[in-house]
Write an enzyme that holds these catalytic residues in place. Structure first.
Site, PDB file in Angstrom:
ATOM      1  N   LYS A   1       0.895  -1.014   0.129  1.00  0.00           N
ATOM      2  CA  LYS A   1      -0.059  -0.043  -0.127  1.00  0.00           C
ATOM      3  C   LYS A   1       1.068   1.302  -0.075  1.00  0.00           C
ATOM      4  O   LYS A   1       2.189   1.193   0.045  1.00  0.00           O
ATOM      5  CB  LYS A   1      -1.100  -0.146   1.157  1.00  0.00           C
ATOM      6  CG  LYS A   1      -0.050   0.175   2.425  1.00  0.00           C
ATOM      7  CD  LYS A   1      -1.150   0.388   3.519  1.00  0.00           C
ATOM      8  CE  LYS A   1      -1.212   1.954   3.953  1.00  0.00           C
ATOM      9  NZ  LYS A   1      -1.128   2.156   5.310  1.00  0.00           N
TER      10      LYS A   1
ATOM     11  N   ASP B   1      -2.808  -6.058   2.186  1.00  0.00           N
ATOM     12  CA  ASP B   1      -3.518  -5.445   3.324  1.00  0.00           C
ATOM     13  C   ASP B   1      -3.083  -6.145   4.396  1.00  0.00           C
ATOM     14  O   ASP B   1      -3.721  -7.231   4.550  1.00  0.00           O
ATOM     15  CB  ASP B   1      -4.733  -5.035   3.367  1.00  0.00           C
ATOM     16  CG  ASP B   1      -5.467  -4.086   4.222  1.00  0.00           C
ATOM     17  OD1 ASP B   1      -5.038  -4.669   5.308  1.00  0.00           O
ATOM     18  OD2 ASP B   1      -6.125  -3.186   3.857  1.00  0.00           O
ATOM     19  N   HIS B   2      -2.039  -5.537   5.109  1.00  0.00           N
ATOM     20  CA  HIS B   2      -1.418  -6.751   6.197  1.00  0.00           C
ATOM     21  C   HIS B   2      -2.519  -6.969   7.236  1.00  0.00           C
ATOM     22  O   HIS B   2      -2.278  -7.700   8.139  1.00  0.00           O
ATOM     23  CB  HIS B   2      -0.033  -5.933   6.978  1.00  0.00           C
ATOM     24  CG  HIS B   2      -0.323  -5.086   8.003  1.00  0.00           C
ATOM     25  ND1 HIS B   2      -0.387  -3.679   7.588  1.00  0.00           N
ATOM     26  CD2 HIS B   2      -0.351  -5.165   9.276  1.00  0.00           C
ATOM     27  CE1 HIS B   2      -0.746  -3.037   8.729  1.00  0.00           C
ATOM     28  NE2 HIS B   2      -0.462  -3.674   9.801  1.00  0.00           N
TER      29      HIS B   2
ATOM     30  N   HIS C   1      -7.152  -0.746   5.700  1.00  0.00           N
ATOM     31  CA  HIS C   1      -7.407  -1.558   6.800  1.00  0.00           C
ATOM     32  C   HIS C   1      -8.977  -1.865   7.215  1.00  0.00           C
ATOM     33  O   HIS C   1      -9.542  -2.603   7.449  1.00  0.00           O
ATOM     34  CB  HIS C   1      -6.580  -1.326   7.789  1.00  0.00           C
ATOM     35  CG  HIS C   1      -5.166  -1.267   7.620  1.00  0.00           C
ATOM     36  ND1 HIS C   1      -4.684  -1.910   6.408  1.00  0.00           N
ATOM     37  CD2 HIS C   1      -4.107  -0.347   7.933  1.00  0.00           C
ATOM     38  CE1 HIS C   1      -3.361  -1.682   6.477  1.00  0.00           C
ATOM     39  NE2 HIS C   1      -2.964  -0.712   7.142  1.00  0.00           N
TER      40      HIS C   1
ATOM     41  N   LYS D   1      -4.506   8.808  15.306  1.00  0.00           N
ATOM     42  CA  LYS D   1      -3.145   8.551  15.912  1.00  0.00           C
ATOM     43  C   LYS D   1      -3.446   9.165  17.240  1.00  0.00           C
ATOM     44  O   LYS D   1      -3.960   9.929  17.255  1.00  0.00           O
ATOM     45  CB  LYS D   1      -2.428   9.246  15.098  1.00  0.00           C
ATOM     46  CG  LYS D   1      -2.128   8.492  13.660  1.00  0.00           C
ATOM     47  CD  LYS D   1      -0.693   7.530  13.757  1.00  0.00           C
ATOM     48  CE  LYS D   1      -0.778   6.893  12.277  1.00  0.00           C
ATOM     49  NZ  LYS D   1      -0.001   5.719  12.316  1.00  0.00           N
TER      50      LYS D   1
HETATM   51  C1  BG6 Z   1       0.029   1.056   8.569  1.00  0.00           C
HETATM   52  C2  BG6 Z   1      -0.029   2.315   8.619  1.00  0.00           C
HETATM   53  O1  BG6 Z   1      -0.723   0.441   7.137  1.00  0.00           O
HETATM   54  O2  BG6 Z   1      -0.905   0.366   9.544  1.00  0.00           O
HETATM   55  C3  BG6 Z   1       0.417   2.724   9.713  1.00  0.00           C
HETATM   56  O3  BG6 Z   1       0.489   3.045   7.356  1.00  0.00           O
HETATM   57  C4  BG6 Z   1      -0.253   2.225  10.959  1.00  0.00           C
HETATM   58  O4  BG6 Z   1       0.450   4.145   9.920  1.00  0.00           O
HETATM   59  C5  BG6 Z   1      -0.434   0.676  10.731  1.00  0.00           C
HETATM   60  O5  BG6 Z   1       0.425   2.466  12.054  1.00  0.00           O
HETATM   61  C6  BG6 Z   1      -1.011  -0.066  11.754  1.00  0.00           C
HETATM   62  O6  BG6 Z   1      -0.740  -1.267  11.830  1.00  0.00           O
HETATM   63  P1  BG6 Z   1      -0.824  -2.217  13.129  1.00  0.00           P
HETATM   64  O7  BG6 Z   1      -0.617  -3.575  12.331  1.00  0.00           O
HETATM   65  O8  BG6 Z   1       0.013  -1.766  13.890  1.00  0.00           O
HETATM   66  O9  BG6 Z   1      -2.145  -2.228  13.625  1.00  0.00           O
END
Ligand code: BG6
Length: 492
Positions: free
Chosen positions: A152, A181-182, A244, A344
Protein backbone atom coordinates in the site's frame (compact mmCIF):
# COMPACT_ATOMS: atom_id res chain seq x y z
CA UNK A 1 5.90 -25.92 1.29
CA UNK A 2 5.88 -23.73 -1.78
CA UNK A 3 7.67 -24.84 -4.95
CA UNK A 4 11.30 -23.73 -5.41
CA UNK A 5 11.23 -20.01 -6.00
CA UNK A 6 13.09 -16.74 -5.91
CA UNK A 7 11.73 -13.86 -3.92
CA UNK A 8 12.77 -10.56 -5.47
CA UNK A 9 12.31 -7.57 -3.16
CA UNK A 10 12.40 -4.14 -4.75
CA UNK A 11 13.19 -1.42 -2.24
CA UNK A 12 14.90 -3.91 0.05
CA UNK A 13 16.80 -1.21 1.94
CA UNK A 14 13.58 0.53 2.94
CA UNK A 15 12.00 0.65 6.35
CA UNK A 16 9.28 -1.92 5.75
CA UNK A 17 11.65 -4.48 4.39
CA UNK A 18 14.11 -4.03 7.23
CA UNK A 19 11.52 -4.06 10.01
CA UNK A 20 8.93 -6.52 8.75
CA UNK A 21 9.71 -8.39 5.54
CA UNK A 22 13.17 -9.72 6.21
CA UNK A 23 12.22 -10.92 9.72
CA UNK A 24 9.05 -12.56 8.34
CA UNK A 25 10.97 -14.37 5.60
CA UNK A 26 13.67 -15.43 7.98
CA UNK A 27 11.05 -16.81 10.39
CA UNK A 28 9.39 -18.83 7.65
CA UNK A 29 12.69 -20.15 6.41
CA UNK A 30 13.94 -21.08 9.88
CA UNK A 31 10.71 -22.99 10.51
CA UNK A 32 11.37 -24.98 7.35
CA UNK A 33 8.33 -23.56 5.57
CA UNK A 34 10.15 -22.32 2.50
CA UNK A 35 11.86 -25.56 1.49
CA UNK A 36 15.55 -25.62 0.71
CA UNK A 37 15.40 -24.32 -2.85
CA UNK A 38 14.75 -20.71 -2.07
CA UNK A 39 16.62 -17.52 -2.85
CA UNK A 40 16.12 -13.91 -2.00
CA UNK A 41 17.27 -11.22 -4.36
CA UNK A 42 17.26 -7.72 -2.93
CA UNK A 43 17.01 -4.92 -5.44
CA UNK A 44 17.65 -1.27 -4.74
CA UNK A 45 19.00 1.90 -6.20
CA UNK A 46 21.83 1.92 -3.72
CA UNK A 47 25.15 0.43 -4.82
CA UNK A 48 26.06 -2.62 -2.71
CA UNK A 49 27.87 -5.91 -3.17
CA UNK A 50 26.26 -9.24 -2.29
CA UNK A 51 28.46 -9.41 0.79
CA UNK A 52 27.42 -5.96 1.95
CA UNK A 53 23.79 -6.85 1.44
CA UNK A 54 24.17 -10.05 3.45
CA UNK A 55 25.66 -8.01 6.29
CA UNK A 56 22.87 -5.50 5.99
CA UNK A 57 20.17 -8.19 6.17
CA UNK A 58 21.75 -9.96 9.12
CA UNK A 59 21.97 -6.69 10.99
CA UNK A 60 18.34 -5.94 10.20
CA UNK A 61 17.34 -9.34 11.60
CA UNK A 62 19.37 -8.82 14.73
CA UNK A 63 17.85 -5.41 15.32
CA UNK A 64 14.18 -6.04 14.51
CA UNK A 65 11.81 -6.77 17.37
CA UNK A 66 9.86 -8.99 14.99
CA UNK A 67 12.64 -11.53 14.45
CA UNK A 68 11.94 -14.97 15.95
CA UNK A 69 14.52 -16.49 18.25
CA UNK A 70 17.59 -17.06 16.12
CA UNK A 71 18.78 -20.67 16.25
CA UNK A 72 22.55 -21.24 16.45
CA UNK A 73 24.07 -21.29 12.98
CA UNK A 74 20.86 -20.10 11.36
CA UNK A 75 22.07 -16.68 10.27
CA UNK A 76 25.14 -18.11 8.57
CA UNK A 77 22.96 -20.43 6.48
CA UNK A 78 20.38 -17.75 5.77
CA UNK A 79 23.12 -15.47 4.40
CA UNK A 80 23.75 -17.98 1.63
CA UNK A 81 20.27 -17.42 0.23
CA UNK A 82 20.78 -13.70 -0.21
CA UNK A 83 21.84 -11.80 -3.34
CA UNK A 84 21.69 -8.18 -4.38
CA UNK A 85 21.30 -6.18 -7.58
CA UNK A 86 21.10 -2.45 -8.05
CA UNK A 87 20.23 0.01 -10.73
CA UNK A 88 17.77 2.63 -11.90
CA UNK A 89 14.20 1.34 -11.94
CA UNK A 90 13.40 3.24 -15.12
CA UNK A 91 16.10 1.45 -17.12
CA UNK A 92 16.32 -2.09 -18.49
CA UNK A 93 19.65 -3.04 -17.05
CA UNK A 94 18.45 -3.82 -13.54
CA UNK A 95 15.68 -6.13 -14.82
CA UNK A 96 18.18 -7.88 -17.01
CA UNK A 97 20.28 -8.54 -13.90
CA UNK A 98 17.20 -9.81 -12.06
CA UNK A 99 16.52 -12.15 -14.99
CA UNK A 100 20.07 -13.52 -14.66
CA UNK A 101 19.47 -14.13 -10.96
CA UNK A 102 16.49 -16.31 -11.89
CA UNK A 103 18.68 -18.27 -14.33
CA UNK A 104 21.25 -18.75 -11.64
CA UNK A 105 18.64 -19.93 -9.12
CA UNK A 106 17.36 -22.45 -11.64
CA UNK A 107 20.86 -23.79 -12.22
CA UNK A 108 21.54 -23.97 -8.50
CA UNK A 109 18.49 -25.91 -7.50
CA UNK A 110 16.80 -27.04 -10.67
CA UNK A 111 13.08 -26.79 -11.12
CA UNK A 112 11.32 -23.99 -12.82
CA UNK A 113 12.04 -20.28 -12.68
CA UNK A 114 9.31 -19.33 -10.26
CA UNK A 115 9.50 -15.80 -8.95
CA UNK A 116 7.63 -13.55 -6.56
CA UNK A 117 8.34 -9.87 -7.15
CA UNK A 118 7.67 -7.81 -4.06
CA UNK A 119 7.33 -4.05 -4.55
CA UNK A 120 8.27 -2.54 -1.22
CA UNK A 121 9.06 0.85 -2.70
CA UNK A 122 7.47 4.29 -2.68
CA UNK A 123 4.26 4.12 -4.74
CA UNK A 124 5.67 6.28 -7.52
CA UNK A 125 7.88 3.32 -8.46
CA UNK A 126 5.14 0.67 -8.71
CA UNK A 127 4.40 1.45 -12.33
CA UNK A 128 7.99 1.81 -13.60
CA UNK A 129 8.98 -1.49 -11.97
CA UNK A 130 5.91 -3.33 -13.22
CA UNK A 131 6.63 -2.02 -16.74
CA UNK A 132 10.34 -2.83 -16.52
CA UNK A 133 9.64 -6.42 -15.50
CA UNK A 134 7.15 -6.61 -18.36
CA UNK A 135 9.57 -5.23 -20.97
CA UNK A 136 12.17 -7.85 -20.15
CA UNK A 137 9.60 -10.66 -20.29
CA UNK A 138 9.80 -11.39 -16.56
CA UNK A 139 6.02 -11.53 -16.13
CA UNK A 140 5.82 -14.32 -18.68
CA UNK A 141 4.87 -17.61 -17.02
CA UNK A 142 6.18 -20.09 -19.60
CA UNK A 143 9.26 -20.95 -17.53
CA UNK A 144 7.64 -20.80 -14.11
CA UNK A 145 5.00 -18.84 -12.24
CA UNK A 146 5.48 -15.11 -11.83
CA UNK A 147 3.61 -13.05 -9.24
CA UNK A 148 3.64 -9.43 -8.24
CA UNK A 149 3.08 -8.27 -4.66
CA UNK A 150 2.21 -4.61 -4.24
CA UNK A 151 2.39 -2.72 -1.00
CA UNK A 152 0.00 0.00 0.00
CA UNK A 153 -0.91 2.71 -0.72
CA UNK A 154 -2.56 1.42 -3.85
CA UNK A 155 -3.21 4.77 -5.52
CA UNK A 156 -3.95 8.01 -3.71
CA UNK A 157 -7.54 8.32 -4.89
CA UNK A 158 -10.02 6.57 -7.16
CA UNK A 159 -8.54 7.91 -10.40
CA UNK A 160 -4.95 7.13 -9.59
CA UNK A 161 -5.89 3.66 -8.30
CA UNK A 162 -7.67 2.97 -11.58
CA UNK A 163 -4.71 4.21 -13.58
CA UNK A 164 -2.37 2.05 -11.54
CA UNK A 165 -4.58 -1.00 -12.00
CA UNK A 166 -4.69 -0.39 -15.74
CA UNK A 167 -0.92 0.09 -15.92
CA UNK A 168 -0.32 -3.12 -14.00
CA UNK A 169 -2.72 -5.03 -16.19
CA UNK A 170 -0.69 -4.00 -19.24
CA UNK A 171 1.83 -6.51 -17.95
CA UNK A 172 0.12 -8.80 -15.46
CA UNK A 173 -3.04 -10.81 -15.37
CA UNK A 174 -5.17 -10.08 -12.27
CA UNK A 175 -4.48 -13.66 -11.08
CA UNK A 176 -0.77 -12.74 -10.82
CA UNK A 177 -1.35 -9.64 -8.70
CA UNK A 178 -1.27 -9.73 -4.88
CA UNK A 179 -2.19 -6.43 -3.22
CA UNK A 180 -1.11 -6.43 0.41
CA UNK A 181 -3.33 -5.32 3.23
CA UNK A 182 -1.50 -6.61 6.27
CA UNK A 183 -4.67 -6.52 8.40
CA UNK A 184 -5.94 -9.52 6.45
CA UNK A 185 -2.84 -11.41 7.56
CA UNK A 186 -3.76 -11.02 11.24
CA UNK A 187 -5.00 -14.28 12.79
CA UNK A 188 -7.78 -12.52 14.61
CA UNK A 189 -9.08 -10.92 11.43
CA UNK A 190 -9.29 -14.33 9.83
CA UNK A 191 -10.96 -15.58 12.98
CA UNK A 192 -13.82 -13.22 12.24
CA UNK A 193 -14.70 -15.40 9.27
CA UNK A 194 -14.14 -18.57 11.31
CA UNK A 195 -16.54 -17.43 14.01
CA UNK A 196 -19.16 -16.11 11.63
CA UNK A 197 -19.20 -18.99 9.21
CA UNK A 198 -18.00 -21.88 11.34
CA UNK A 199 -20.77 -21.62 13.95
CA UNK A 200 -24.51 -21.76 13.65
CA UNK A 201 -25.48 -19.50 16.54
CA UNK A 202 -24.16 -16.14 15.36
CA UNK A 203 -25.32 -15.87 11.79
CA UNK A 204 -29.08 -15.90 12.53
CA UNK A 205 -28.56 -12.81 14.69
CA UNK A 206 -26.30 -11.05 12.21
CA UNK A 207 -28.81 -8.72 10.61
CA UNK A 208 -31.12 -5.76 11.05
CA UNK A 209 -33.56 -7.84 13.11
CA UNK A 210 -31.13 -8.13 16.03
CA UNK A 211 -28.19 -5.80 15.50
CA UNK A 212 -28.54 -2.18 16.58
CA UNK A 213 -25.24 -1.00 15.16
CA UNK A 214 -21.62 -2.04 14.66
CA UNK A 215 -18.51 -0.20 15.84
CA UNK A 216 -15.10 -0.72 14.31
CA UNK A 217 -12.19 0.94 16.10
CA UNK A 218 -8.51 1.03 15.20
CA UNK A 219 -6.89 3.27 17.78
CA UNK A 220 -3.18 3.93 17.89
CA UNK A 221 -1.19 5.56 20.64
CA UNK A 222 1.70 6.24 18.28
CA UNK A 223 2.08 9.56 16.54
CA UNK A 224 3.98 10.17 13.34
CA UNK A 225 7.09 8.08 13.94
CA UNK A 226 9.16 10.23 11.63
CA UNK A 227 6.92 9.61 8.61
CA UNK A 228 5.92 13.24 8.00
CA UNK A 229 6.81 13.18 4.30
CA UNK A 230 4.44 10.32 3.61
CA UNK A 231 1.76 11.20 6.14
CA UNK A 232 1.34 14.85 5.19
CA UNK A 233 0.34 13.63 1.73
CA UNK A 234 -1.71 10.67 2.89
CA UNK A 235 -3.55 11.48 6.12
CA UNK A 236 -5.68 9.01 8.06
CA UNK A 237 -8.30 8.40 5.36
CA UNK A 238 -5.75 7.05 2.90
CA UNK A 239 -3.47 5.52 5.53
CA UNK A 240 -6.05 3.50 7.49
CA UNK A 241 -9.68 4.01 6.47
CA UNK A 242 -9.58 3.18 2.76
CA UNK A 243 -7.71 -0.06 3.33
CA UNK A 244 -7.54 -1.62 6.80
CA UNK A 245 -10.88 -0.41 8.16
CA UNK A 246 -12.73 -1.06 4.92
CA UNK A 247 -11.44 -4.63 4.99
CA UNK A 248 -12.58 -5.13 8.58
CA UNK A 249 -15.91 -3.64 7.62
CA UNK A 250 -16.32 -5.87 4.56
CA UNK A 251 -15.53 -9.03 6.51
CA UNK A 252 -18.03 -8.09 9.21
CA UNK A 253 -20.85 -7.13 6.88
CA UNK A 254 -20.49 -9.52 3.93
CA UNK A 255 -22.76 -12.45 3.14
CA UNK A 256 -21.55 -16.00 3.69
CA UNK A 257 -19.38 -17.04 0.75
CA UNK A 258 -20.29 -20.27 -1.03
CA UNK A 259 -16.80 -21.63 -0.43
CA UNK A 260 -13.65 -20.65 1.40
CA UNK A 261 -11.74 -19.68 -1.69
CA UNK A 262 -10.23 -16.50 -3.02
CA UNK A 263 -12.89 -15.57 -5.51
CA UNK A 264 -15.92 -16.59 -3.48
CA UNK A 265 -14.76 -14.48 -0.54
CA UNK A 266 -13.68 -11.53 -2.62
CA UNK A 267 -16.96 -11.58 -4.51
CA UNK A 268 -18.89 -11.21 -1.25
CA UNK A 269 -16.63 -8.46 0.07
CA UNK A 270 -17.02 -6.55 -3.17
CA UNK A 271 -20.79 -6.95 -3.07
CA UNK A 272 -21.13 -5.39 0.35
CA UNK A 273 -18.70 -2.57 -0.43
CA UNK A 274 -20.80 -1.84 -3.47
CA UNK A 275 -23.93 -1.68 -1.33
CA UNK A 276 -22.58 1.10 0.90
CA UNK A 277 -24.68 4.21 0.50
CA UNK A 278 -22.56 6.72 -1.43
CA UNK A 279 -21.10 9.63 0.51
CA UNK A 280 -20.91 12.57 -1.89
CA UNK A 281 -18.77 15.51 -0.76
CA UNK A 282 -21.91 17.45 0.16
CA UNK A 283 -23.02 14.79 2.67
CA UNK A 284 -19.65 14.35 4.37
CA UNK A 285 -20.52 16.82 7.14
CA UNK A 286 -23.44 14.58 8.21
CA UNK A 287 -21.63 11.26 8.30
CA UNK A 288 -17.96 11.91 8.96
CA UNK A 289 -15.82 13.70 11.53
CA UNK A 290 -12.17 14.52 11.13
CA UNK A 291 -9.54 15.43 13.68
CA UNK A 292 -5.95 16.39 14.14
CA UNK A 293 -4.15 16.02 17.46
CA UNK A 294 -2.71 18.92 19.34
CA UNK A 295 -0.14 18.77 22.14
CA UNK A 296 -1.11 16.53 25.02
CA UNK A 297 0.25 13.84 27.24
CA UNK A 298 0.62 10.11 26.90
CA UNK A 299 1.43 7.98 29.95
CA UNK A 300 2.29 11.09 31.91
CA UNK A 301 4.75 12.28 29.26
CA UNK A 302 4.16 15.51 27.34
CA UNK A 303 3.98 14.94 23.58
CA UNK A 304 3.90 17.52 20.77
CA UNK A 305 0.90 18.16 18.58
CA UNK A 306 0.82 17.02 14.96
CA UNK A 307 1.77 20.45 13.66
CA UNK A 308 4.82 20.45 15.90
CA UNK A 309 6.10 17.11 14.59
CA UNK A 310 9.33 17.37 12.59
CA UNK A 311 8.61 17.86 8.90
CA UNK A 312 4.97 18.91 9.36
CA UNK A 313 3.74 22.29 8.16
CA UNK A 314 2.56 24.50 11.05
CA UNK A 315 -0.71 25.15 9.25
CA UNK A 316 -1.15 21.52 8.19
CA UNK A 317 -4.73 20.46 7.35
CA UNK A 318 -3.90 16.76 7.39
CA UNK A 319 -6.29 14.62 9.44
CA UNK A 320 -4.95 12.19 12.02
CA UNK A 321 -8.41 11.01 13.13
CA UNK A 322 -11.55 10.02 11.27
CA UNK A 323 -14.91 8.66 12.34
CA UNK A 324 -17.50 7.77 9.75
CA UNK A 325 -20.98 6.33 9.67
CA UNK A 326 -21.59 3.85 6.86
CA UNK A 327 -25.05 2.75 5.83
CA UNK A 328 -25.58 -0.34 3.73
CA UNK A 329 -28.35 -0.52 1.21
CA UNK A 330 -29.16 -4.20 1.25
CA UNK A 331 -31.76 -6.39 2.95
CA UNK A 332 -29.53 -7.65 5.73
CA UNK A 333 -28.37 -4.29 6.99
CA UNK A 334 -31.06 -1.77 6.11
CA UNK A 335 -31.19 0.76 8.95
CA UNK A 336 -28.15 -0.60 10.81
CA UNK A 337 -25.32 1.95 10.91
CA UNK A 338 -21.68 0.89 10.96
CA UNK A 339 -19.50 3.38 12.82
CA UNK A 340 -15.80 3.27 11.96
CA UNK A 341 -13.14 5.28 13.79
CA UNK A 342 -9.38 5.38 13.68
CA UNK A 343 -6.78 7.83 14.88
CA UNK A 344 -3.23 8.50 15.90
CA UNK A 345 -2.24 9.54 19.43
CA UNK A 346 -5.35 8.12 21.03
CA UNK A 347 -4.90 6.80 24.59
CA UNK A 348 -3.92 3.29 23.59
CA UNK A 349 -3.35 0.80 20.81
CA UNK A 350 -6.51 -1.22 20.36
CA UNK A 351 -8.33 -2.63 17.36
CA UNK A 352 -11.81 -3.99 17.88
CA UNK A 353 -14.99 -4.88 16.06
CA UNK A 354 -18.08 -4.68 18.26
CA UNK A 355 -21.47 -5.93 17.17
CA UNK A 356 -23.96 -4.16 19.42
CA UNK A 357 -27.34 -5.88 19.65
CA UNK A 358 -30.76 -4.37 20.19
CA UNK A 359 -32.17 -4.11 23.67
CA UNK A 360 -34.66 -6.72 24.87
CA UNK A 361 -38.14 -5.67 23.76
CA UNK A 362 -39.57 -5.27 27.26
CA UNK A 363 -37.88 -4.40 30.54
CA UNK A 364 -39.44 -6.46 33.35
CA UNK A 365 -36.62 -5.88 35.86
CA UNK A 366 -35.83 -2.70 37.73
CA UNK A 367 -33.28 -0.48 36.04
CA UNK A 368 -32.66 0.09 32.35
CA UNK A 369 -31.88 -2.52 29.78
CA UNK A 370 -28.40 -2.79 28.36
CA UNK A 371 -27.41 -3.89 24.90
CA UNK A 372 -25.55 -7.14 24.41
CA UNK A 373 -22.21 -6.75 22.68
CA UNK A 374 -20.18 -9.32 20.81
CA UNK A 375 -16.67 -7.91 20.53
CA UNK A 376 -13.79 -9.18 18.44
CA UNK A 377 -10.53 -7.91 19.86
CA UNK A 378 -8.15 -7.87 16.92
CA UNK A 379 -5.21 -6.58 18.98
CA UNK A 380 -3.84 -6.58 21.66
CA UNK A 381 -5.30 -9.18 24.11
CA UNK A 382 -6.65 -11.00 21.08
CA UNK A 383 -9.97 -12.67 21.73
CA UNK A 384 -13.74 -12.58 21.52
CA UNK A 385 -16.11 -11.52 24.27
CA UNK A 386 -19.83 -11.43 24.77
CA UNK A 387 -21.34 -8.92 27.15
CA UNK A 388 -24.75 -9.61 28.65
CA UNK A 389 -26.77 -8.88 31.78
CA UNK A 390 -26.93 -11.27 34.67
CA UNK A 391 -28.55 -11.28 38.06
CA UNK A 392 -26.13 -10.10 40.65
CA UNK A 393 -26.24 -12.18 43.86
CA UNK A 394 -28.62 -11.04 46.58
CA UNK A 395 -32.20 -10.78 47.66
CA UNK A 396 -33.17 -8.36 44.98
CA UNK A 397 -33.45 -8.81 41.25
CA UNK A 398 -30.67 -6.51 40.26
CA UNK A 399 -29.02 -6.99 36.90
CA UNK A 400 -25.37 -6.38 36.18
CA UNK A 401 -23.38 -6.57 33.00
CA UNK A 402 -20.99 -9.50 32.81
CA UNK A 403 -18.59 -10.70 30.16
CA UNK A 404 -17.95 -14.12 28.70
CA UNK A 405 -14.46 -14.07 27.38
CA UNK A 406 -12.42 -16.19 25.00
CA UNK A 407 -8.75 -15.32 24.88
CA UNK A 408 -6.59 -16.33 21.99
CA UNK A 409 -3.70 -17.24 24.24
CA UNK A 410 -5.79 -20.22 25.35
CA UNK A 411 -4.37 -21.93 22.25
CA UNK A 412 -0.92 -21.55 23.77
CA UNK A 413 0.57 -20.76 20.38
CA UNK A 414 2.30 -17.57 19.43
CA UNK A 415 0.48 -15.59 16.76
CA UNK A 416 2.57 -15.36 13.63
CA UNK A 417 3.26 -12.03 12.01
CA UNK A 418 0.80 -10.97 9.30
CA UNK A 419 3.65 -10.62 6.87
CA UNK A 420 4.75 -14.24 7.33
CA UNK A 421 1.27 -15.44 6.63
CA UNK A 422 0.78 -13.27 3.56
CA UNK A 423 4.21 -13.98 2.09
CA UNK A 424 3.68 -17.69 2.39
CA UNK A 425 0.22 -17.41 0.83
CA UNK A 426 1.63 -15.46 -2.11
CA UNK A 427 4.38 -18.05 -2.58
CA UNK A 428 1.82 -20.83 -2.53
CA UNK A 429 -0.49 -18.91 -4.86
CA UNK A 430 -3.42 -18.43 -2.48
CA UNK A 431 -4.95 -14.99 -3.04
CA UNK A 432 -7.77 -15.32 -0.50
CA UNK A 433 -6.27 -12.72 1.82
CA UNK A 434 -5.35 -10.20 -0.87
CA UNK A 435 -7.84 -7.53 -1.98
CA UNK A 436 -8.87 -7.82 -5.60
CA UNK A 437 -8.95 -4.95 -8.08
CA UNK A 438 -12.71 -4.37 -7.76
CA UNK A 439 -12.58 -4.34 -3.94
CA UNK A 440 -9.90 -1.69 -3.92
CA UNK A 441 -11.89 0.30 -6.45
CA UNK A 442 -15.07 0.21 -4.33
CA UNK A 443 -13.17 1.08 -1.17
CA UNK A 444 -11.84 4.18 -2.95
CA UNK A 445 -15.31 5.04 -4.17
CA UNK A 446 -16.61 5.01 -0.59
CA UNK A 447 -13.97 7.48 0.64
CA UNK A 448 -13.81 9.64 -2.49
CA UNK A 449 -16.31 12.25 -1.30
CA UNK A 450 -14.54 12.48 2.05
CA UNK A 451 -11.19 13.09 0.37
CA UNK A 452 -12.76 15.70 -1.84
CA UNK A 453 -14.46 17.54 1.02
CA UNK A 454 -11.34 17.42 3.17
CA UNK A 455 -8.82 18.28 0.48
CA UNK A 456 -5.63 19.27 2.30
CA UNK A 457 -4.52 21.92 -0.19
CA UNK A 458 -4.88 25.40 1.27
CA UNK A 459 -7.97 27.14 -0.06
CA UNK A 460 -9.59 23.82 -1.10
CA UNK A 461 -12.45 22.07 0.68
CA UNK A 462 -13.79 23.30 4.00
CA UNK A 463 -11.21 24.72 6.40
CA UNK A 464 -10.84 22.48 9.44
CA UNK A 465 -10.72 23.75 12.97
CA UNK A 466 -7.45 22.02 13.83
CA UNK A 467 -6.09 20.86 16.21
CA UNK A 468 -9.32 19.59 17.72
CA UNK A 469 -8.24 16.86 20.10
CA UNK A 470 -5.37 16.62 22.52
CA UNK A 471 -2.87 13.82 22.13
CA UNK A 472 -3.81 11.08 24.58
CA UNK A 473 -7.58 11.61 24.34
CA UNK A 474 -10.24 9.72 22.38
CA UNK A 475 -10.56 12.17 19.49
CA UNK A 476 -12.72 15.21 18.72
CA UNK A 477 -15.98 15.82 20.54
CA UNK A 478 -17.95 15.80 17.32
CA UNK A 479 -17.30 12.08 17.08
CA UNK A 480 -19.60 11.61 20.08
CA UNK A 481 -22.32 13.55 18.30
CA UNK A 482 -21.89 11.41 15.21
CA UNK A 483 -22.73 8.23 17.10
CA UNK A 484 -25.15 9.73 19.69
CA UNK A 485 -27.43 10.56 21.33
CA UNK A 486 -28.74 7.08 22.12
CA UNK A 487 -25.48 5.29 21.33
CA UNK A 488 -21.93 5.86 22.46
CA UNK A 489 -18.48 4.78 21.47
CA UNK A 490 -17.14 1.87 23.46
CA UNK A 491 -14.77 2.83 26.23
CA UNK A 492 -11.80 0.64 25.40
C1 BG6 B 1 -0.04 0.92 8.46
C2 BG6 B 1 -0.13 2.41 8.53
O1 BG6 B 1 -0.60 0.43 7.28
O2 BG6 B 1 -0.74 0.37 9.56
C3 BG6 B 1 0.42 2.93 9.83
O3 BG6 B 1 0.60 2.98 7.45
C4 BG6 B 1 -0.24 2.23 11.00
O4 BG6 B 1 0.25 4.32 9.95
C5 BG6 B 1 -0.21 0.72 10.82
O5 BG6 B 1 0.46 2.58 12.17
C6 BG6 B 1 -1.01 0.02 11.88
O6 BG6 B 1 -0.82 -1.37 11.78
P1 BG6 B 1 -0.88 -2.33 13.02
O7 BG6 B 1 -0.67 -3.69 12.48
O8 BG6 B 1 0.20 -1.89 13.96
O9 BG6 B 1 -2.23 -2.12 13.63
Amino acid sequence: APEPATLVIFGVTGDLSRRKLLPAIFGLWQDGLLGSAFNIVGVGRQEMTDEEFKDYAVKALQESKETDTIQPGSLEKFRELLFYEFGEFGEDEVYDLVGKELDRAEEAHGGRKNALFYLSTPPSLFEPISNGLGRLGLADQSEGWRRLVIEKPFGRDLDSARRLNAAIHDTWDESQVYRIDHYLGKETVQNLMAIRFGNAIFEPLWNRGYVDHVQITAAEDLGLEGRAGYYEEAGIVRDMLQNHLMQLFALTAMEAPAAFDADAIRDEKTKVLRAVKPIPAGRVGEVAVRGQYGPGSMDGQKVPGYREEPGVDDGSRTSTYVAVKLEIDNWRWQGVPFFLRTGKRLPKKVTEIAVVFKRAPLGIFPGGLERNVLAFRIQPDEGVSLKFSSKSPGQEMVLREVVMDFRYDAFGAQLESPYSRLLLDALIGDATLFPREDEVDHAWQIVSGILEAWDVRPGKGQTPDFPNYAAGTWGPEDAEKLIGPDRRWRRL
